[in-house]
Design an enzyme around this catalytic site. Structure first.
Site, PDB file in Angstrom:
ATOM      1  N   ASP A 502       2.589  -1.362  -1.246  1.00  0.00           N
ATOM      2  CA  ASP A 502       1.319  -0.681  -0.983  1.00  0.00           C
ATOM      3  C   ASP A 502       0.870  -0.792   0.463  1.00  0.00           C
ATOM      4  O   ASP A 502      -0.019  -0.073   0.895  1.00  0.00           O
ATOM      5  CB  ASP A 502       0.229  -1.355  -1.830  1.00  0.00           C
ATOM      6  CG  ASP A 502      -0.066  -0.592  -3.096  1.00  0.00           C
ATOM      7  OD1 ASP A 502       0.193   0.619  -3.120  1.00  0.00           O
ATOM      8  OD2 ASP A 502      -0.566  -1.218  -4.045  1.00  0.00           O
TER       9      ASP A 502
HETATM   10  C1  GLC Z   1       0.374  -5.050  -6.148  1.00  0.00           C
HETATM   11  C2  GLC Z   1       0.120  -3.680  -6.674  1.00  0.00           C
HETATM   12  C3  GLC Z   1       1.405  -2.923  -6.840  1.00  0.00           C
HETATM   13  C4  GLC Z   1       2.192  -2.951  -5.569  1.00  0.00           C
HETATM   14  C5  GLC Z   1       2.381  -4.369  -5.083  1.00  0.00           C
HETATM   15  C6  GLC Z   1       3.060  -4.435  -3.740  1.00  0.00           C
HETATM   16  O1  GLC Z   1       1.032  -5.817  -7.095  1.00  0.00           O
HETATM   17  O2  GLC Z   1      -0.550  -3.731  -7.885  1.00  0.00           O
HETATM   18  O3  GLC Z   1       1.154  -1.600  -7.214  1.00  0.00           O
HETATM   19  O4  GLC Z   1       3.417  -2.338  -5.812  1.00  0.00           O
HETATM   20  O5  GLC Z   1       1.133  -4.991  -4.978  1.00  0.00           O
HETATM   21  O6  GLC Z   1       2.268  -3.910  -2.722  1.00  0.00           O
HETATM   22  C1  GLC Z   2      -1.710  -4.202  -3.397  1.00  0.00           C
HETATM   23  C2  GLC Z   2      -1.210  -5.312  -2.553  1.00  0.00           C
HETATM   24  C3  GLC Z   2      -2.255  -5.837  -1.651  1.00  0.00           C
HETATM   25  C4  GLC Z   2      -2.926  -4.729  -0.916  1.00  0.00           C
HETATM   26  C5  GLC Z   2      -3.430  -3.668  -1.855  1.00  0.00           C
HETATM   27  C6  GLC Z   2      -3.967  -2.516  -1.101  1.00  0.00           C
HETATM   28  O1  GLC Z   2      -2.524  -4.704  -4.366  1.00  0.00           O
HETATM   29  O2  GLC Z   2      -0.695  -6.367  -3.303  1.00  0.00           O
HETATM   30  O3  GLC Z   2      -1.706  -6.782  -0.765  1.00  0.00           O
HETATM   31  O4  GLC Z   2      -3.957  -5.225  -0.124  1.00  0.00           O
HETATM   32  O5  GLC Z   2      -2.398  -3.226  -2.674  1.00  0.00           O
HETATM   33  O6  GLC Z   2      -4.578  -1.622  -1.955  1.00  0.00           O
END
Ligand code: GLC
Ligand code: GLC
Length: 832
Positions: A502
């Site tokens: 993300d």
């Molecule tokens: C969190 C989010 C997931 C994403 C991951 C890595 O676990 O829920 O959707 O793939 O972070 O950013």
């Molecule tokens: C996911 C990731 C987190 C980030 C978020 C952004 O949850 O794990 O690190 O800040 O996405 O939306």
């Protein structure tokens, strides 16, 4: 089931300072309340849920933590965990709580047992024992709080017990923020031992919250100001210290539910009773009996039901049976105690939580932010489908309905409305591919291809009836087609706002602190590409190939093989960096995750997915990519996401560079993606590495470093601080993580190799050489398989012979499936 006493790897974990596993009871026992962080459990399995910490903190909601919140909780409170299911005991003027908080009276003996769907907390002081038990009976929209008070002293005791919880006005965000309104709308009614919280019932709500005691009460309060005070805190509430309720009726401000129970206990005597906290829908019942007097028929029936002798214990027995049945779908006895305990109990239990909660409500997720994530929920299914496939099916169709007709998807949706969240929108170009994985996993589990014909529609189209333009298969094809079509200058899939990571935001370019990293930039016409999506696509294309082959559709299977070959060629041509696969190309066409970068030279995700998708299989690159992960990213606490960590913010890469080095996506240990590497080792046949990597993130194996780890020892954490962080090894964001489902897949299907496949169950373990073997029981499409794997020649992988009910069968093929509902013996011998 047979055990392997001869396996000298079998050890017993010593308890940590705060507690231990009671494996026989499937409980984690917490022996002191001041745990390094609040240690959480979930109550509820269907539609009604509670969060319950080891000091009884937490809150309750029905279906949707944002829109149907029943009780209040203040996030990021001081202390972190304050507010919940409290009992205050006034025993001869001394006030204490069985769960220690909030009063924290000295010399209260304490034990908390987190079990499957219930939490039992016992406190004892001065010969008075108060046992509290919280659970949600299967199929019910209510919590039961059972209380047993025992006089263990030699004197008669006349303690007073006060229940306490604070009502939430259903819409949790509004409840927290819109005080100019909420302070004026609170309404309750009291009838006997039942408190009815009916705020907004007069207008558009046809539901209310009931909090009732199954025993006569000596008094009640419904006004927080009356019970706690204005200048007092929950550790010094007025009423319990004064020893008497005031029978207050809340009008506005902050309604609560509090009951006073007066007890009279001879030495050795005990008394048990219960409270119910219920979400009640009025249905077609008239709303009112008289002006301002609500019709309480539905609520009364609930109180009656749980006041009947034996009703509470029967509900608890039903809950235990429910979990015994569910876990019975998969059980193993292998030489590693952590793998056994996690897989047999806690991992599957965590998979239920992630299936139900997605990433919405935990100690880290406030329940008012994200709803169900498209990619998250698809992945959560992978650890859930073997338990309740019918619920999995419904979820797949719900998720698919939030896909748009061009193939993109709403990134999140609300469970109550099942509508996509417009604020976040779509354009995360990995999302749609996860639907292929979850659907194929469902069909492998059940053999039920009719799901493909189910109508689910696209979120941007109105469809009148089921036709091929909207069914699930159409969605899968749309997903595959989207990735094939939307590719950038190197022929790799476009990334959009982000892929699985993300925080790798290649189109955001944000220089303003008030902007969203993901949504600030426009993805339209962007050229940024993702190697991780390319790898995931390989995997998805393989799945579709397998599916079509199973359905006897050779031409379609071939088409998928051609897509796979085309993408594979691109990956091998454009992304091999010498020792590993690169990660992405940014919007300017510059490489990310290459030795030519200063920081972020090697990333975990593209190694995992390229290898799992079949890249590098014939040219040595898969092995080399994995060895590079081992050399540059593996630590004793897991695999860090990339190296070297980013030291400065780079708007061209986005949020990943915003985090301090060693946490979250900036070189933290993101347990979720560690599992893809584990599966990679299984694919390559290295059982030592597979187990070593698994144990590096396994909470049960962290008990000797619990002061550093800090998280619950019974559930996987989303993130463990990486080696660049000062707190290397510290867990955060426990419970709601894709790690749950993926670890279940890794250990049950990768290591133990008990793999559902389209044609039947496949046996293909990858274990450490020293393991003499293991046994497993797997229920599959109505049959039960008792699996005995032997490893006489000490190999990691390779099934030499396979017997089904004493007859030799093809060791490389799935066990031929015949639906007979019977128990079958499977013997596998590993060797060359
Ligand atoms: C969190 C989010 C997931 C994403 C991951 C890595 O676990 O829920 O959707 O793939 O972070 O950013
Ligand atoms: C996911 C990731 C987190 C980030 C978020 C952004 O949850 O794990 O690190 O800040 O996405 O939306």
């Amino acid at each position: 089931m047979k055990t392997h006493e001869d396996a000298n790897t079998m050890t017993q974990t010593p308890p940590n300072k705060y507690g231990f596993f009671d494996d026989a009871k499937r409980e984690y026992v917490i022996t002191r309340p001041d745990t390094p962080l609040p240690w959480l459990n979930y109550l509820g399995q269907d539609e009604f849920f509670g969060l319950c910490t080891n000091t009884a903190g937490g809150y309750t909601f029905w279906k949707d933590a944002k829109l149907r919140r029943l009780t209040r909780y203040r996030y990021n409170n001081v202390p972190y965990d304050l507010g919940g299911r409290y009992f205050y005991v006034n025993d001869g003027g001394e006030v204490w709580n069985p769960g220690w908080k909030p009063v924290k009276t000295k010399n209260v003996a304490y034990e908390c047992r987190h079990g499957l769907g219930y939490t039992r907390i016992v406190g004892e002081r001065d010969g008075l024992e108060v046992e509290t038990l919280f659970f949600v009976p299967p199929g019910e929209n209510l919590e039961v709080w059972k209380v047993t008070v025992r006089n263990k002293s030699a004197q008669r005791k006349t303690p007073k017990l006060f229940s306490y919880q604070e009502f939430c006005f259903f819409d949790a965000l509004n409840d927290m923020t819109n005080l100019q309104r909420t302070y004026s709308i609170g309404e309750v009614e009291v009838e006997g031992s039942a408190i009815y919280h009916k705020t907004e019932f007069r207008e558009r709500r046809n539901h209310y919250t009931l909090f009732a005691c199954t025993r006569p009460i000596a008094g009640f309060d419904t006004s927080r100001d009356a019970f706690v005070g204005i200048h007092e805190g929950l550790h010094e509430p007025k009423v319990p210290f004064a020893g008497a309720c005031t029978n207050s009726i809340a009008f506005g401000w902050n309604p609560i539910g509090a009951h006073q129970v007066d007890l009279d206990l001879a030495p050795g005597a005990e008394e048990s009773f219960a409270f119910v906290l219920a979400y009640v829908e009025q249905g077609d019942e008239p709303k009112y009996d008289a002006p301002f007097v609500m019709n309480k028929k539905v609520g009364r029936a609930i109180v009656e039901k749980y006041s009947a002798p034996g009703a509470v214990d029967a509900a608890l027995a039903a809950l235990k049976k429910y979990w015994d049945d569910l876990l019975g779908n998969f059980q193993t006895e292998c030489p590693n105690e952590h793998a056994n305990r996690m897989l047999n109990t806690w991992n599957q239990y965590q998979c239920m939580a992630t299936f139900n909660m997605s990433r919405s409500a935990s100690m880290y997720e406030t329940g008012i932010g994200r709803g169900m994530g498209f990619r998250d929920s698809n992945q959560d299914l992978l650890g859930f489908l073997h338990m309740i496939p019918s619920r999995g099916k419904q979820r797949i169709l719900d998720i698919a309905a939030t896909q748009l007709s061009d193939g993109t998807c709403f990134h999140q949706y609300q469970p109550l409305t099942k509508k996509g969240n417009a604020e976040i929108g779509g354009d995360f170009y990995d999302d749609h591919l996860w639907l292929v994985l979850s659907t194929c996993a469902y069909i492998k589990e059940t053999g039920d291809v009719t799901i493909l014909q189910e109508p689910c529609g696209y979120a941007d189209k109105e469809y009148a009836s089921a036709d091929a333009q909207e069914n699930l298969l159409h969605h899968l094809e749309t997903s595959i087609a989207y990735t094939m079509k939307k590719r950038g200058p190197h022929g790799l899939p476009l990334i959009g706002h982000a892929d699985w990571n993300d925080c790798l935001n290649l189109n955001c370019f944000s220089t303003e602190p008030n902007e969203s990293f993901q949504l600030a930039g426009d993805v339209k016409d962007s050229k940024a590409e993702s190697v991780m999506i390319a790898g995931l696509f390989l995997y998805a294309a393989n799945e579709m190939d397998g599916l079509y082959s199973f359905m006897g559709k050779a031409a379609d299977a071939n088409r998928m093989r051609a897509h796979h070959a085309e993408m594979l060629a691109v990956i091998e041509r454009e992304t091999w960096d010498g020792e590993w696969y690169t990660r992405a190309y940014d919007a300017e066409g510059r490489v990310v995750g290459s030795k030519s970068n200063e920081e972020g030279k090697i990333f975990i995700e593209s190694q995992g997915w390229c290898v799992l998708g079949g890249a590098g299989a014939n040219n040595g690159r898969a092995k080399q990519a994995m060895e590079s992960v081992h050399k540059h990213l593996f630590t004793k606490n897991g695999v860090v996401l990339q190296q070297p960590a980013y030291s400065t913010y780079n708007k061209d890469l986005g949020e990943v560079t915003s985090y301090p080095p060693g946490v979250k996506e900036n070189a933290g240990i993101f347990s979720h993606n560690n599992t893809w590497i584990n599966l990679g080792w299984c694919l390559l046949g290295d059982g030592e590495r597979a187990l070593e990597y698994y144990l590096s993130i396994c909470p049960s194996a962290k008990q000797d470093q619990i002061e550093t780890y800090r998280g619950e020892p019974y559930v996987y954490a989303q993130m463990i601080a990486g080696k660049d962080a000062p707190c290397f090894g510290e867990a955060k964001n426990n419970w709601l993580t894709g790690t749950a489902a993926w670890t279940f897949v890794t250990v049950s299907q990768g290591l133990l190799g008990v793999k559902p496949d389209f044609a039947g169950l496949r046996i293909d373990p990858c274990i450490p050489k020293a393991w003499p073997g293991f046994t497993a029981t797997r229920r599959f499409r109505g049959n039960t398989y008792q699996i005995d794997v032997k490893n006489p020649s000490g190999v990691c992988k390779g099934v030499k012979s396979l017997r089904l009910d004493g007859k030799d069968i093809d060791p490389q093929a799935p066990i031929p499936f015949v639906a007979d509902g019977k128990t079958h013996q499977v013997e596998a011998v590993l060797g060359a």
